[in-house]
Design a protein around this motif. Structure first.
Motif, PDB file in Angstrom:
ATOM      1  N   SER A  35      17.921  32.781  26.836  1.00 44.19           N
ATOM      2  CA  SER A  35      19.073  31.948  27.210  1.00 44.19           C
ATOM      3  C   SER A  35      20.109  31.928  26.092  1.00 44.19           C
ATOM      4  O   SER A  35      21.309  32.060  26.346  1.00 44.19           O
ATOM      5  CB  SER A  35      18.627  30.515  27.512  1.00 44.19           C
ATOM      6  OG  SER A  35      17.866  30.473  28.679  1.00 44.19           O
ATOM      7  N   HIS A  36      19.645  31.767  24.867  1.00 44.27           N
ATOM      8  CA  HIS A  36      20.544  31.748  23.717  1.00 44.27           C
ATOM      9  C   HIS A  36      21.275  33.090  23.590  1.00 44.27           C
ATOM     10  O   HIS A  36      22.497  33.130  23.403  1.00 44.27           O
ATOM     11  CB  HIS A  36      19.754  31.444  22.441  1.00 44.27           C
ATOM     12  CG  HIS A  36      20.583  31.430  21.203  1.00 44.27           C
ATOM     13  ND1 HIS A  36      21.466  30.408  20.922  1.00 44.27           N
ATOM     14  CD2 HIS A  36      20.691  32.323  20.192  1.00 44.27           C
ATOM     15  CE1 HIS A  36      22.087  30.685  19.779  1.00 44.27           C
ATOM     16  NE2 HIS A  36      21.630  31.832  19.318  1.00 44.27           N
ATOM     17  N   HIS A  37      20.535  34.168  23.718  1.00 47.60           N
ATOM     18  CA  HIS A  37      21.129  35.504  23.619  1.00 47.60           C
ATOM     19  C   HIS A  37      22.128  35.736  24.756  1.00 47.60           C
ATOM     20  O   HIS A  37      23.212  36.303  24.541  1.00 47.60           O
ATOM     21  CB  HIS A  37      20.031  36.561  23.620  1.00 47.60           C
ATOM     22  CG  HIS A  37      20.512  37.945  23.361  1.00 47.60           C
ATOM     23  ND1 HIS A  37      21.133  38.314  22.183  1.00 47.60           N
ATOM     24  CD2 HIS A  37      20.493  39.060  24.136  1.00 47.60           C
ATOM     25  CE1 HIS A  37      21.470  39.590  22.239  1.00 47.60           C
ATOM     26  NE2 HIS A  37      21.094  40.060  23.429  1.00 47.60           N
ATOM     27  N   LEU A  38      21.780  35.300  25.955  1.00 46.85           N
ATOM     28  CA  LEU A  38      22.683  35.455  27.093  1.00 46.85           C
ATOM     29  C   LEU A  38      23.990  34.699  26.854  1.00 46.85           C
ATOM     30  O   LEU A  38      25.073  35.236  27.092  1.00 46.85           O
ATOM     31  CB  LEU A  38      22.018  34.963  28.379  1.00 46.85           C
ATOM     32  CG  LEU A  38      22.872  34.995  29.640  1.00 46.85           C
ATOM     33  CD1 LEU A  38      23.337  36.414  29.961  1.00 46.85           C
ATOM     34  CD2 LEU A  38      22.107  34.396  30.808  1.00 46.85           C
ATOM     35  N   GLU A  95      25.342  33.997  24.016  1.00 47.63           N
ATOM     36  CA  GLU A  95      26.093  34.740  22.997  1.00 47.63           C
ATOM     37  C   GLU A  95      26.798  35.946  23.619  1.00 47.63           C
ATOM     38  O   GLU A  95      27.969  36.213  23.311  1.00 47.63           O
ATOM     39  CB  GLU A  95      25.161  35.202  21.888  1.00 47.63           C
ATOM     40  CG  GLU A  95      24.698  34.097  20.961  1.00 47.63           C
ATOM     41  CD  GLU A  95      23.735  34.593  19.893  1.00 47.63           C
ATOM     42  OE1 GLU A  95      23.086  35.654  20.084  1.00 47.63           O
ATOM     43  OE2 GLU A  95      23.621  33.903  18.858  1.00 47.63           O
ATOM     44  N   LEU A  96      26.086  36.682  24.466  1.00 42.88           N
ATOM     45  CA  LEU A  96      26.687  37.860  25.113  1.00 42.88           C
ATOM     46  C   LEU A  96      27.828  37.458  26.044  1.00 42.88           C
ATOM     47  O   LEU A  96      28.884  38.109  26.055  1.00 42.88           O
ATOM     48  CB  LEU A  96      25.626  38.644  25.893  1.00 42.88           C
ATOM     49  CG  LEU A  96      24.585  39.369  25.057  1.00 42.88           C
ATOM     50  CD1 LEU A  96      23.482  39.942  25.952  1.00 42.88           C
ATOM     51  CD2 LEU A  96      25.226  40.472  24.224  1.00 42.88           C
ATOM     52  N   LEU A  97      27.639  36.392  26.804  1.00 45.23           N
ATOM     53  CA  LEU A  97      28.694  35.939  27.708  1.00 45.23           C
ATOM     54  C   LEU A  97      29.904  35.438  26.929  1.00 45.23           C
ATOM     55  O   LEU A  97      31.047  35.690  27.327  1.00 45.23           O
ATOM     56  CB  LEU A  97      28.160  34.861  28.646  1.00 45.23           C
ATOM     57  CG  LEU A  97      27.140  35.350  29.677  1.00 45.23           C
ATOM     58  CD1 LEU A  97      26.513  34.165  30.414  1.00 45.23           C
ATOM     59  CD2 LEU A  97      27.763  36.340  30.651  1.00 45.23           C
ATOM     60  N   ALA A  98      29.680  34.750  25.821  1.00 49.05           N
ATOM     61  CA  ALA A  98      30.795  34.310  24.979  1.00 49.05           C
ATOM     62  C   ALA A  98      31.558  35.514  24.427  1.00 49.05           C
ATOM     63  O   ALA A  98      32.791  35.514  24.384  1.00 49.05           O
ATOM     64  CB  ALA A  98      30.273  33.434  23.834  1.00 49.05           C
ATOM     65  N   LYS A  99      30.818  36.543  24.056  1.00 51.77           N
ATOM     66  CA  LYS A  99      31.457  37.770  23.563  1.00 51.77           C
ATOM     67  C   LYS A  99      32.304  38.408  24.646  1.00 51.77           C
ATOM     68  O   LYS A  99      33.443  38.839  24.408  1.00 51.77           O
ATOM     69  CB  LYS A  99      30.370  38.743  23.070  1.00 51.77           C
ATOM     70  CG  LYS A  99      30.906  39.986  22.430  1.00 51.77           C
ATOM     71  CD  LYS A  99      29.759  40.835  21.890  1.00 51.77           C
ATOM     72  CE  LYS A  99      30.267  42.070  21.195  1.00 51.77           C
ATOM     73  NZ  LYS A  99      29.153  42.880  20.627  1.00 51.77           N
ATOM     74  N   LEU A 100      31.783  38.445  25.869  1.00 53.29           N
ATOM     75  CA  LEU A 100      32.566  38.975  26.993  1.00 53.29           C
ATOM     76  C   LEU A 100      33.813  38.127  27.232  1.00 53.29           C
ATOM     77  O   LEU A 100      34.884  38.659  27.529  1.00 53.29           O
ATOM     78  CB  LEU A 100      31.724  39.010  28.272  1.00 53.29           C
ATOM     79  CG  LEU A 100      30.763  40.166  28.426  1.00 53.29           C
ATOM     80  CD1 LEU A 100      29.940  39.997  29.696  1.00 53.29           C
ATOM     81  CD2 LEU A 100      31.496  41.485  28.454  1.00 53.29           C
ATOM     82  N   GLY A 101      33.660  36.817  27.111  1.00 54.72           N
ATOM     83  CA  GLY A 101      34.788  35.917  27.316  1.00 54.72           C
ATOM     84  C   GLY A 101      35.894  36.082  26.301  1.00 54.72           C
ATOM     85  O   GLY A 101      37.051  35.764  26.580  1.00 54.72           O
ATOM     86  N   ARG A 102      35.558  36.576  25.136  1.00 56.71           N
ATOM     87  CA  ARG A 102      36.565  36.801  24.085  1.00 56.71           C
ATOM     88  C   ARG A 102      37.181  38.198  24.156  1.00 56.71           C
ATOM     89  O   ARG A 102      38.097  38.502  23.407  1.00 56.71           O
ATOM     90  CB  ARG A 102      35.925  36.621  22.695  1.00 56.71           C
ATOM     91  CG  ARG A 102      35.545  35.181  22.392  1.00 56.71           C
ATOM     92  CD  ARG A 102      35.088  35.024  20.939  1.00 56.71           C
ATOM     93  NE  ARG A 102      33.951  35.866  20.592  1.00 56.71           N
ATOM     94  CZ  ARG A 102      32.664  35.519  20.703  1.00 56.71           C
ATOM     95  NH1 ARG A 102      32.348  34.324  21.174  1.00 56.71           N
ATOM     96  NH2 ARG A 102      31.704  36.349  20.345  1.00 56.71           N
ATOM     97  N   ALA A 103      36.674  39.039  25.048  1.00 56.40           N
ATOM     98  CA  ALA A 103      37.180  40.412  25.150  1.00 56.40           C
ATOM     99  C   ALA A 103      38.645  40.399  25.583  1.00 56.40           C
ATOM    100  O   ALA A 103      39.049  39.592  26.411  1.00 56.40           O
ATOM    101  CB  ALA A 103      36.337  41.205  26.156  1.00 56.40           C
TER     102      ALA A 103
END
Length: 137
Positions: free
Chosen positions: A122-125, A127-135
């Motif tokens: 969940s934590h990793h997900l 982080e990945l979604l936040a990274k996508l959101g900043r793209a």
């Protein structure tokens, strides 16, 4: 070109599944998911300007204004022009809005338990979604 290989499809189906988990829990509190996100921002930063709420929850002013009006109509918040800058509207929680936090504070744990993910996943997900959101778009 398979549907199952498309990131957009995976994100859309996962989003619908997670929203379906939240919906009955939020309905008990009389909130929609966007209203819940606004309330989370207010519980964390109240009082806060509409511009700051917009940035925090990633909703545009046109979407946010009617949402805030509904939350104000049910007594969860108040909106008022700032005295130092009348162009800016500040939003603050009412005592009812503050009390609502206790009613919904078990939701994150209930969602975590309902998801087929470990705490680390969940934590990793997130982080990945936040990274996508900043793209860049």
């Amino acid at each position: 070109m398979r549907l199952d290989d498309q990131i957009c499809f995976s994100l859309a189906t996962a989003s619908r599944s997670v929203a379906a988990l939240y919906r009955p829990l939020l309905e008990e509190a009389g909130l929609t998911q966007p209203q819940y996100m606004v309330m989370l921002a207010l519980w964390e930063h109240s009082p806060i300007t509409i511009k700051q709420i917009s940035a925090a929850v990633q909703l545009d002013h046109g979407t946010l204004t009617p949402l805030l009006k509904r939350l104000e109509a049910v007594g969860h918040l108040v909106r008022r022009r700032r005295t130092d800058d009348e162009r800016s509207v500040e939003v603050d929680l009412t005592s009812q809005g503050r009390a609502l936090r206790q009613q919904v504070e078990a939701i994150p744990d209930k969602i975590s338990q309902a998801l087929p993910l470990t705490h680390e996943e969940s934590h990793h997900l997130r982080e990945l979604l936040a990274k996508l959101g900043r793209a860049p778009t």
